[in-house]
Design a protein around this motif. Structure first.
Motif, PDB file in Angstrom:
ATOM      1  N   HIS A   1      -4.273  -6.406  -1.593  1.00 33.89           N
ATOM      2  CA  HIS A   1      -5.526  -6.323  -2.327  1.00 33.89           C
ATOM      3  C   HIS A   1      -5.646  -4.929  -2.937  1.00 33.89           C
ATOM      4  O   HIS A   1      -5.029  -3.976  -2.472  1.00 33.89           O
ATOM      5  CB  HIS A   1      -6.729  -6.650  -1.438  1.00 33.89           C
ATOM      6  CG  HIS A   1      -7.069  -5.596  -0.447  1.00 33.89           C
ATOM      7  ND1 HIS A   1      -6.273  -5.295   0.635  1.00 33.89           N
ATOM      8  CD2 HIS A   1      -8.120  -4.757  -0.387  1.00 33.89           C
ATOM      9  CE1 HIS A   1      -6.827  -4.320   1.331  1.00 33.89           C
ATOM     10  NE2 HIS A   1      -7.943  -3.966   0.733  1.00 33.89           N
ATOM     11  N   SER A   2      -6.421  -4.848  -3.996  1.00 33.91           N
ATOM     12  CA  SER A   2      -6.557  -3.613  -4.747  1.00 33.91           C
ATOM     13  C   SER A   2      -7.944  -3.555  -5.361  1.00 33.91           C
ATOM     14  O   SER A   2      -8.624  -4.579  -5.478  1.00 33.91           O
ATOM     15  CB  SER A   2      -5.496  -3.597  -5.864  1.00 33.91           C
ATOM     16  OG  SER A   2      -5.654  -2.496  -6.712  1.00 33.91           O
ATOM     17  N   ALA A   3      -8.326  -2.366  -5.797  1.00 37.02           N
ATOM     18  CA  ALA A   3      -9.512  -2.247  -6.631  1.00 37.02           C
ATOM     19  C   ALA A   3      -9.207  -2.921  -7.969  1.00 37.02           C
ATOM     20  O   ALA A   3      -8.057  -3.250  -8.265  1.00 37.02           O
ATOM     21  CB  ALA A   3      -9.867  -0.777  -6.837  1.00 37.02           C
ATOM     22  N   ASN A   4     -10.221  -3.111  -8.770  1.00 33.63           N
ATOM     23  CA  ASN A   4     -10.041  -3.793 -10.057  1.00 33.63           C
ATOM     24  C   ASN A   4      -9.372  -2.942 -11.135  1.00 33.63           C
ATOM     25  O   ASN A   4      -9.005  -3.469 -12.183  1.00 33.63           O
ATOM     26  CB  ASN A   4     -11.388  -4.283 -10.590  1.00 33.63           C
ATOM     27  CG  ASN A   4     -11.867  -5.493  -9.827  1.00 33.63           C
ATOM     28  OD1 ASN A   4     -11.078  -6.279  -9.341  1.00 33.63           O
ATOM     29  ND2 ASN A   4     -13.174  -5.638  -9.712  1.00 33.63           N
ATOM     30  N   ALA A   5      -9.246  -1.658 -10.902  1.00 27.10           N
ATOM     31  CA  ALA A   5      -8.628  -0.770 -11.882  1.00 27.10           C
ATOM     32  C   ALA A   5      -7.870   0.318 -11.140  1.00 27.10           C
ATOM     33  O   ALA A   5      -8.173   0.614  -9.990  1.00 27.10           O
ATOM     34  CB  ALA A   5      -9.690  -0.154 -12.789  1.00 27.10           C
TER      35      ALA A   5
ATOM     36  N   ARG B   1      -8.365 -16.273  -3.724  1.00 25.72           N
ATOM     37  CA  ARG B   1      -9.243 -16.507  -2.557  1.00 25.72           C
ATOM     38  C   ARG B   1      -8.427 -16.905  -1.331  1.00 25.72           C
ATOM     39  O   ARG B   1      -8.709 -16.460  -0.224  1.00 25.72           O
ATOM     40  CB  ARG B   1     -10.292 -17.566  -2.871  1.00 25.72           C
ATOM     41  CG  ARG B   1     -11.433 -17.002  -3.691  1.00 25.72           C
ATOM     42  CD  ARG B   1     -12.732 -17.722  -3.359  1.00 25.72           C
ATOM     43  NE  ARG B   1     -13.837 -17.116  -4.056  1.00 25.72           N
ATOM     44  CZ  ARG B   1     -14.749 -16.344  -3.468  1.00 25.72           C
ATOM     45  NH1 ARG B   1     -14.694 -16.102  -2.197  1.00 25.72           N
ATOM     46  NH2 ARG B   1     -15.737 -15.848  -4.173  1.00 25.72           N
ATOM     47  N   ARG B   2      -7.422 -17.739  -1.520  1.00 29.28           N
ATOM     48  CA  ARG B   2      -6.549 -18.104  -0.390  1.00 29.28           C
ATOM     49  C   ARG B   2      -5.847 -16.863   0.152  1.00 29.28           C
ATOM     50  O   ARG B   2      -5.746 -16.652   1.362  1.00 29.28           O
ATOM     51  CB  ARG B   2      -5.500 -19.132  -0.817  1.00 29.28           C
ATOM     52  CG  ARG B   2      -5.949 -20.564  -0.771  1.00 29.28           C
ATOM     53  CD  ARG B   2      -4.786 -21.550  -0.893  1.00 29.28           C
ATOM     54  NE  ARG B   2      -3.814 -21.225  -1.937  1.00 29.28           N
ATOM     55  CZ  ARG B   2      -3.882 -21.647  -3.194  1.00 29.28           C
ATOM     56  NH1 ARG B   2      -4.865 -22.421  -3.584  1.00 29.28           N
ATOM     57  NH2 ARG B   2      -2.953 -21.300  -4.069  1.00 29.28           N
ATOM     58  N   ALA B   3      -5.356 -16.019  -0.759  1.00 33.19           N
ATOM     59  CA  ALA B   3      -4.621 -14.825  -0.355  1.00 33.19           C
ATOM     60  C   ALA B   3      -5.506 -13.833   0.388  1.00 33.19           C
ATOM     61  O   ALA B   3      -5.102 -13.289   1.423  1.00 33.19           O
ATOM     62  CB  ALA B   3      -3.991 -14.163  -1.584  1.00 33.19           C
TER      63      ALA B   3
ATOM     64  N   THR C   1      -8.995  -7.051  -6.664  1.00 30.17           N
ATOM     65  CA  THR C   1      -7.940  -7.763  -7.378  1.00 30.17           C
ATOM     66  C   THR C   1      -6.845  -8.054  -6.376  1.00 30.17           C
ATOM     67  O   THR C   1      -6.503  -7.202  -5.557  1.00 30.17           O
ATOM     68  CB  THR C   1      -7.383  -6.891  -8.528  1.00 30.17           C
ATOM     69  OG1 THR C   1      -8.419  -6.701  -9.497  1.00 30.17           O
ATOM     70  CG2 THR C   1      -6.171  -7.530  -9.179  1.00 30.17           C
ATOM     71  N   MET C   2      -6.309  -9.245  -6.424  1.00 31.95           N
ATOM     72  CA  MET C   2      -5.193  -9.602  -5.560  1.00 31.95           C
ATOM     73  C   MET C   2      -3.888  -9.453  -6.341  1.00 31.95           C
ATOM     74  O   MET C   2      -3.815  -9.770  -7.525  1.00 31.95           O
ATOM     75  CB  MET C   2      -5.333 -11.029  -5.028  1.00 31.95           C
ATOM     76  CG  MET C   2      -6.499 -11.216  -4.073  1.00 31.95           C
ATOM     77  SD  MET C   2      -6.491 -10.097  -2.647  1.00 31.95           S
ATOM     78  CE  MET C   2      -4.979 -10.587  -1.807  1.00 31.95           C
TER      79      MET C   2
END
Length: 169
Positions: free
Chosen positions: A56-60, A111-113, A142-143
């Motif tokens: 997972h990550s931030a959106n930017a 969402r699954r991840a 963000t995945m």
């Protein structure tokens, strides 16, 4: 696809041990590169699911910019790291995955991840608690998915010898 062969094949970990390490390790290092070939490596939590690693990550940010520019990546996990000073060595086991990394665009897959990631790190949470936490941060994350093209593992020669002795006993 590059073929990364292990020079010291005697120290190679069997595929099932590599997969076990992926399934149980908590942190690894994702390696990417800039468009001009500069390396960038970042430690991340992850979850392994059917030949894919999810992060997972931030959106930017820099990591997402690099992924958009170049999908080639590697991911390294050091599973064991025991310094043995009297022998001037380290007993280690490590795994490196090579593959393609992408930003997960499909909301259902994302969402699954994130649910798999949450379940891995907070196994005691109820489904409702986990969903509440995901919903609270959903718009800010963000995945990322990395499909594994090649997986190899290596261990210290002393550990390889011990494993050989156990197999021959």
């Amino acid at each position: 696809m590059m073929n990364h062969t292990l020079r010291r094949s005697r120290q190679a970990l069997p595929p099932e041990v590599c997969t076990d390490i992926l399934n149980h390790a908590s942190t690894g290092v994702l390696a990417l590169s800039t468009s001009d070939g500069q390396p960038y490596a970042v430690p991340l939590n992850f979850v392994h699911n059917n030949g894919t690693l999810y992060f997972h990550s931030a959106n930017a940010g820099h990591k997402l910019d690099l992924i958009r520019d170049n999908s080639h990546a590697s991911f390294c996990i050091v599973a064991d790291d025991h310094v043995v000073p009297e022998r001037y060595t380290t007993f280690y086991r490590s795994v490196i995955a090579f593959g393609q990394v992408r930003i997960v665009e499909d909301a259902e897959e994302a969402r699954r991840a994130i649910a798999l990631l949450g379940r891995k790190y907070v196994p005691q949470a109820s489904d409702a608690e986990l969903q509440k936490e995901i919903d609270a941060y959903w718009s800010d994350l963000t995945m990322i998915a990395m499909s594994i093209d090649q997986l190899s593992g290596k261990e210290a020669i002393d550990l390889a010898k011990m494993r050989e002795e156990e197999c021959n006993a």
